[in-house]
Scaffold this motif. Structure first.
Motif, PDB file in Angstrom:
ATOM      1  N   ASP A  15      20.021  73.726  43.289  1.00  0.00           N
ATOM      2  CA  ASP A  15      20.198  72.500  44.144  1.00  0.00           C
ATOM      3  C   ASP A  15      19.594  71.634  43.857  1.00  0.00           C
ATOM      4  O   ASP A  15      18.644  71.182  43.164  1.00  0.00           O
ATOM      5  N   SER A  16      19.521  70.857  44.347  1.00  0.00           N
ATOM      6  CA  SER A  16      18.909  69.370  43.927  1.00  0.00           C
ATOM      7  C   SER A  16      17.502  68.362  44.752  1.00  0.00           C
ATOM      8  O   SER A  16      16.489  67.950  43.974  1.00  0.00           O
ATOM      9  N   SER A  17      17.144  69.539  45.842  1.00  0.00           N
ATOM     10  CA  SER A  17      15.922  69.297  46.124  1.00  0.00           C
ATOM     11  C   SER A  17      15.160  70.445  45.677  1.00  0.00           C
ATOM     12  O   SER A  17      14.076  70.142  45.484  1.00  0.00           O
ATOM     13  N   GLN A  18      15.643  71.528  44.675  1.00  0.00           N
ATOM     14  CA  GLN A  18      14.747  72.048  43.980  1.00  0.00           C
ATOM     15  C   GLN A  18      14.297  71.190  42.425  1.00  0.00           C
ATOM     16  O   GLN A  18      13.252  71.518  42.296  1.00  0.00           O
ATOM     17  N   ASP A  20      14.546  67.795  43.001  1.00  0.00           N
ATOM     18  CA  ASP A  20      13.430  67.062  42.840  1.00  0.00           C
ATOM     19  C   ASP A  20      12.075  68.202  43.185  1.00  0.00           C
ATOM     20  O   ASP A  20      10.978  66.639  42.813  1.00  0.00           O
ATOM     21  N   THR A  21      11.871  68.852  43.848  1.00  0.00           N
ATOM     22  CA  THR A  21      10.462  69.331  43.965  1.00  0.00           C
ATOM     23  C   THR A  21      10.119  69.644  42.414  1.00  0.00           C
ATOM     24  O   THR A  21       8.652  69.451  41.951  1.00  0.00           O
ATOM     25  N   ARG A  23       9.878  68.017  39.551  1.00  0.00           N
ATOM     26  CA  ARG A  23       9.556  67.048  39.128  1.00  0.00           C
ATOM     27  C   ARG A  23       9.129  66.174  39.754  1.00  0.00           C
ATOM     28  O   ARG A  23       8.073  65.614  38.733  1.00  0.00           O
TER      29      ARG A  23
END
Length: 98
Positions: A15-18, A20-21, A23
């Motif tokens: 998912d996008s939160s993973q 973002d982490t 990055r």
């Protein structure tokens, strides 16, 4: 200088939160590891549809070969890989000198 390019294909379950982490971890490398000059993160936006499922890229710049060799076994790189590897469907890695 050496450029280190990663082309990334994430698992569909990521998912996008993973992302973002991940990055943030990549972008923190210049402040944590001597010789890592810069990190650029990119998301594919080509309309040519030739990316073969690779959606993200990382472009790292190292001062020189010694800096790259310092980065590869570094503890911070190992921590990044612990987060990164479970998210990967596939990856391409390409290095070249400039």
């Amino acid at each position: 200088m050496i450029r280190h390019i990663l082309l990334i294909k994430f698992k569909q379950s990521v998912d996008s939160s993973q992302i973002d982490t991940l990055r943030a971890l990549f972008e923190s490398m210049p402040s944590k590891i001597t010789g890592v000059v810069a990190v650029e993160w990119g998301v594919n936006d080509s309309e040519e549809n030739k990316n073969k499922g690779y959606t993200h890229s990382v472009l790292m710049t190292f001062d020189n070969e010694e800096a790259r060799q310092h980065y590869l076994p570094h503890a911070e790189h190992d921590q990044l890989k612990e987060v990164f590897r479970p998210l990967l469907e596939d990856i391409l890695v390409f290095d070249y000198q400039i």
